[in-house]
Design a protein around this motif. Structure first.
Motif, short mmCIF file in Angstrom:
data_model
loop_
_atom_site.label_atom_id
_atom_site.label_comp_id
_atom_site.label_asym_id
_atom_site.label_seq_id
_atom_site.Cartn_x
_atom_site.Cartn_y
_atom_site.Cartn_z
N ALA A 228 0.83 -1.21 0.00
CA ALA A 228 0.00 0.00 0.00
C ALA A 228 0.86 1.25 0.00
CB ALA A 228 -0.93 0.00 1.21
N ALA A 229 1.96 1.26 0.78
CA ALA A 229 2.84 2.43 0.80
C ALA A 229 3.50 2.64 -0.55
CB ALA A 229 3.90 2.25 1.88
N ARG A 230 3.91 1.55 -1.20
CA ARG A 230 4.54 1.69 -2.51
C ARG A 230 3.53 2.23 -3.54
NH1 ARG A 230 4.65 -0.82 -7.21
NH2 ARG A 230 6.57 -0.76 -8.47
N GLU A 231 2.31 1.69 -3.53
CA GLU A 231 1.31 2.17 -4.48
C GLU A 231 0.95 3.62 -4.21
OE1 GLU A 231 0.08 0.62 -7.13
OE2 GLU A 231 1.47 -1.02 -6.72
N ALA A 232 0.99 4.04 -2.95
CA ALA A 232 0.66 5.43 -2.64
C ALA A 232 1.73 6.39 -3.13
CB ALA A 232 0.46 5.60 -1.13
N ALA A 233 3.01 5.96 -3.08
CA ALA A 233 4.11 6.88 -3.40
C ALA A 233 4.55 6.84 -4.84
CB ALA A 233 5.30 6.56 -2.49
N VAL A 234 4.25 5.76 -5.57
CA VAL A 234 4.86 5.59 -6.87
C VAL A 234 4.29 6.53 -7.92
CG1 VAL A 234 3.27 3.80 -7.71
CG2 VAL A 234 5.65 3.80 -8.48
N ARG A 235 3.06 7.00 -7.76
CA ARG A 235 2.44 7.85 -8.78
C ARG A 235 2.41 9.32 -8.40
NH1 ARG A 235 -0.38 3.01 -8.85
NH2 ARG A 235 -0.45 1.99 -10.90
N VAL A 236 3.07 9.71 -7.33
CA VAL A 236 3.10 11.11 -6.91
C VAL A 236 4.11 11.86 -7.77
CG1 VAL A 236 3.51 12.67 -4.98
CG2 VAL A 236 2.45 10.45 -4.58
N PRO A 237 3.75 12.99 -8.39
CA PRO A 237 4.69 13.70 -9.28
C PRO A 237 5.95 14.18 -8.57
CG PRO A 237 2.44 14.46 -9.63
CD PRO A 237 2.41 13.61 -8.42
N HIS A 238 5.85 14.56 -7.29
CA HIS A 238 7.01 15.02 -6.54
C HIS A 238 7.47 13.93 -5.58
CE1 HIS A 238 5.26 18.85 -7.90
NE2 HIS A 238 6.47 19.35 -7.77
N THR A 239 8.68 14.03 -5.15
CA THR A 239 9.22 13.05 -4.22
C THR A 239 10.24 13.72 -3.30
OG1 THR A 239 10.30 10.89 -4.02
CG2 THR A 239 11.09 12.35 -5.76
N TYR A 240 10.58 13.04 -2.23
CA TYR A 240 11.63 13.50 -1.31
C TYR A 240 12.22 12.28 -0.64
CZ TYR A 240 8.04 12.91 2.31
OH TYR A 240 7.07 12.39 3.14
N LEU B 217 -11.10 -7.01 6.46
CA LEU B 217 -11.19 -5.60 6.83
C LEU B 217 -9.86 -4.90 6.62
CD1 LEU B 217 -12.90 -3.34 7.96
CD2 LEU B 217 -12.25 -4.05 10.26
N ALA B 218 -8.76 -5.55 6.97
CA ALA B 218 -7.44 -4.93 6.75
C ALA B 218 -7.20 -4.69 5.27
CB ALA B 218 -6.34 -5.81 7.34
N GLY B 219 -7.61 -5.61 4.41
CA GLY B 219 -7.41 -5.43 2.98
C GLY B 219 -8.13 -4.22 2.44
N ILE B 220 -9.39 -4.04 2.81
CA ILE B 220 -10.13 -2.90 2.27
C ILE B 220 -9.63 -1.59 2.89
CG2 ILE B 220 -12.03 -2.92 3.96
CD1 ILE B 220 -13.91 -2.37 1.62
N LEU B 221 -9.19 -1.62 4.13
CA LEU B 221 -8.67 -0.39 4.76
C LEU B 221 -7.34 0.01 4.14
CD1 LEU B 221 -9.48 -0.86 8.57
CD2 LEU B 221 -10.77 0.36 6.82
N TYR B 222 -6.44 -0.96 3.92
CA TYR B 222 -5.15 -0.63 3.31
C TYR B 222 -5.32 -0.17 1.86
CZ TYR B 222 -1.95 -1.97 7.03
OH TYR B 222 -1.24 -2.00 8.19
N GLY B 223 -6.25 -0.78 1.14
CA GLY B 223 -6.49 -0.33 -0.23
C GLY B 223 -6.95 1.11 -0.30
N ASN B 224 -7.87 1.48 0.57
CA ASN B 224 -8.32 2.86 0.59
C ASN B 224 -7.26 3.80 1.13
OD1 ASN B 224 -11.49 3.31 0.01
ND2 ASN B 224 -11.16 1.25 0.82
N ALA B 225 -6.49 3.36 2.13
CA ALA B 225 -5.44 4.22 2.68
C ALA B 225 -4.38 4.52 1.63
CB ALA B 225 -4.81 3.55 3.90
N ALA B 226 -4.05 3.54 0.78
CA ALA B 226 -3.07 3.77 -0.27
C ALA B 226 -3.54 4.86 -1.23
CB ALA B 226 -2.79 2.47 -1.03
N ALA B 227 -4.80 4.79 -1.65
CA ALA B 227 -5.32 5.80 -2.57
C ALA B 227 -5.40 7.17 -1.90
CB ALA B 227 -6.70 5.38 -3.07
#
Length: 604
Positions: A179-191, A233-243
């Motif tokens: 989930a963390a990787r999917e959240a960060a990989v499409r962000v135009p900026h990074t640090y 429940l963890a699967g649906i929560l992590y999926g939404n948290a990533a987005a």
């Protein structure tokens, strides 16, 4: 006419059905017509307590309009038409999840479900949108493979009764990482460390809500770590948290990269770190939660969410499916909000020197666009030390307001010392690039000074003003930039925001924003127009009016009238002379320096 139906009172007690005897002939006629078109012979077993063709028997008294007598001794042909009709209704009207089995989805049904997606991909390819068509096909294949493997193999392993909690914990850790990787990989900026921040924010937000839900909502006799309760429940929560964290990062980093002027302007007005970044955090978290809140507002009226749809298709009672969906939505909203707030706070810490309450210099910050290469640190060019010379054209007041001692500007290695007295107006002149604007920013503590230089204000109420925190210092020493403000809203909105800062609460009451509009040829209505609708001169005058309304003790002005005509410039100068506030001004106009200033600090 048969005695197959109990009395109306018994029928009402059994299921709340028709109690008026006059309704029975009409029902009898309807049953005959229906049974002639759709014969029901042989539909029910002789024993109503037994199942028939794999369909479980209906619970007694559950949802039928009439209570039908058991006729186990009579053959099917002996059933009257009315009784046969009511027997059919007793099966067909059973609540979903009782008698009727849910439809099964097999390979054939999945193949049919894939046809619309394939047609969409073909349409996109025909429109010469081949990258998008390829993305649709790859995403569909990836979804099918992941869910079939996940549902067919992994879930069965995790759902074993009395299983060890270790596999469940390992799966949660894997889900958090993905989930963390999917959240960060499409962000135009990074640090630096953005993926780690996403993982930490998602783990805390989802973990806290998951523990709460398991302890107080999904309570049952299974172990606390049961995979059947925790994993879905963890699967649906992590999926939404990533987005949600991905959206929050996109908006927050875009504002941090493109809105430095707005953040610094708030800091210069006396804002704390939170007050300066609160609009950015609010916009980022609001954008992240917008899809969830929109879906919550429209669910049940506009659309039926996937969890509820799947539960109903799987045979669960609709009311219970709706209750589960409400609980899931509440968990999604809470975990997404916590994760978004945490990741926005981590962004703030990455772009700020929190202790000094100022933004990190761009050469020290790791924030950049994703595809831009890191900017290597450039050594400062070897130049001769800059010097300064102070010449006063009028006798200064004996009351010193601001003292600057051995203050060194980092960018240009310029070192200055001077005293600013009450009513004095000190002009700073020098060639471009010598460090005039950086000197004002350093005095305002928006940039760090090199060395051990000091800036001190006159003591107030026995307190050493030089030891004030940066926010209080900037509330007393106001810096006005030469750049056009890019704030959303109007000058009056900015004035209200500045007056709400904590550093302003202990100072003097704010003045009237429109006090000097007539003197400066500024229409008072301009204070209620958006900043973007103002001309350059109007924006400069409005920004100066906001600064004066805060009643600072010292003004640091960086070419404040560069977009104003000569008449307006002189009007602004007269106002500042009448107020008697000490001013340090940077200007490239020698006429303005000679006309307005009582002292000149030359930088060479």
């Amino acid at each position: 006419r048969n005695s197959d139906v109990d009395s109306p009172s018994n029928a009402a007690a059994a299921g709340g059905g028709v109690t008026a005897s006059g309704s029975l002939p009409l029902l009898h006629i309807l049953s005959i017509l229906i049974l002639r078109a759709f014969p029901c012979n042989g539909l029910l077993p002789r024993d109503p307590q037994k199942s028939y063709r794999g369909v479980p028997a209906r619970p007694a008294g559950a949802g039928a309009a009439f209570r039908v007598r058991s006729q186990s001794a009579a053959p099917h042909g002996a059933l009257s038409s009315t009784n046969r009709f009511l027997s059919c209704a007793s099966v067909l009207l059973v609540p979903h999840g009782g008698a009727l089995p849910p439809p099964l989805v097999g390979p054939a049904e999945l193949s049919l479900a894939a046809l619309p997606v394939l047609a969409t991909a073909v349409l996109l390819r025909a429109l010469r949108l081949r990258p998008l068509s390829r993305s649709v096909l790859l995403s569909s294949a990836r979804l099918s493979l992941q869910l079939l493997l996940f549902g067919g193999a992994l879930l069965r392993y995790l759902f074993r009764p009395r299983a060890s909690p270790l596999p469940v914990l390992l799966w949660i850790a894997l889900a958090s990482t993905i989930a963390a990787r999917e959240a960060a990989v499409r962000v135009p900026h990074t640090y630096a460390g953005m993926g780690r921040d996403c993982a930490a924010a998602s783990a805390v937000g989802v973990g806290a809500v998951l523990l709460y839900a398991r302890a107080f909502i999904l309570r049952d006799a299974t172990p606390f770590w049961s995979g059947a309760a925790v994993v879905p429940l963890a699967g649906i929560l992590y999926g939404n948290a990533a987005a949600r964290t991905g959206t929050c990062l996109t908006v927050a980093l875009a504002e941090a990269a493109g809105g430095r002027d707005r953040i610094e302007a708030r800091l210069a007005a006396g804002a704390s770190v939170w007050e300066a970044t609160r609009p950015m955090v609010g916009e980022a978290v609001g954008a992240a939660l917008a899809p969830t809140l929109t879906q919550m507002a429209g669910t049940g009226l506009v659309a039926m969410p996937g969890v509820m749809t799947g539960s109903i298709l799987a045979g669960r009672d609709p009311a219970q499916a709706a209750a589960y969906q409400i609980a899931v939505f509440f968990c999604i909203c809470a975990s997404s909000c916590v994760s978004s707030l945490l990741v926005a706070g981590m962004v703030v810490r990455k772009i700020f020197d929190v202790g000094a309450v100022r933004l990190l210099p761009e050469d020290e910050s790791t924030l950049r666009r994703r595809h831009d290469p890191p900017v290597p640190a450039q050594p400062a060019p070897a130049t001769a030390p800059h010097t300064s010379a102070l010449v006063r054209t009028a006798a200064p007041s004996p009351e010193v307001v601001l003292t600057v001692r051995e203050l060194t500007v980092r960018r240009t290695d310029l070192t200055v010392s001077f005293d600013l007295t009450r009513g004095e107006r000190l002009g700073i002149v020098g060639r471009s690039g010598v460090g005039k604007s950086q000197l004002l920013r350093t005095v305002a503590r928006l940039e760090a000074a090199a060395g051990r230089g000091s800036t001190t204000l006159r003591p107030v109420d026995g307190r050493d003003a030089g030891a004030d925190d940066s926010s209080t210092w900037r509330a007393r020493v106001a810096w006005v930039s030469q750049d056009r403000p890019t704030f959303p809203g109007t000058p009056r909105d900015l004035h209200r925001e500045v007056c709400s800062y904590r550093a302003r609460r202990s100072g003097p009451a704010a003045g009237d924003l429109a006090r000097h509009c007539a003197e400066w040829s500024l229409d008072p209505a301009a204070l209620d127009r958006p900043w973007g609708a103002l001309s350059g001169g109007e924006a400069q005058r409005a920004a100066l009016a906001v600064a004066l309304a805060g009643r600072p003790e010292v003004l640091l002005l960086d070419e404040p009238t560069s977009a104003c005509d000569a008449e307006t410039t002189e009007a602004i100068e007269r106002t500042l002379v009448e107020i008697g506030i000490p001013v340090v001004i940077v200007s490239h106009s020698q006429e303005q320096i000679g006309r307005f200033c009582t002292g000149v600090l030359s930088l060479t």
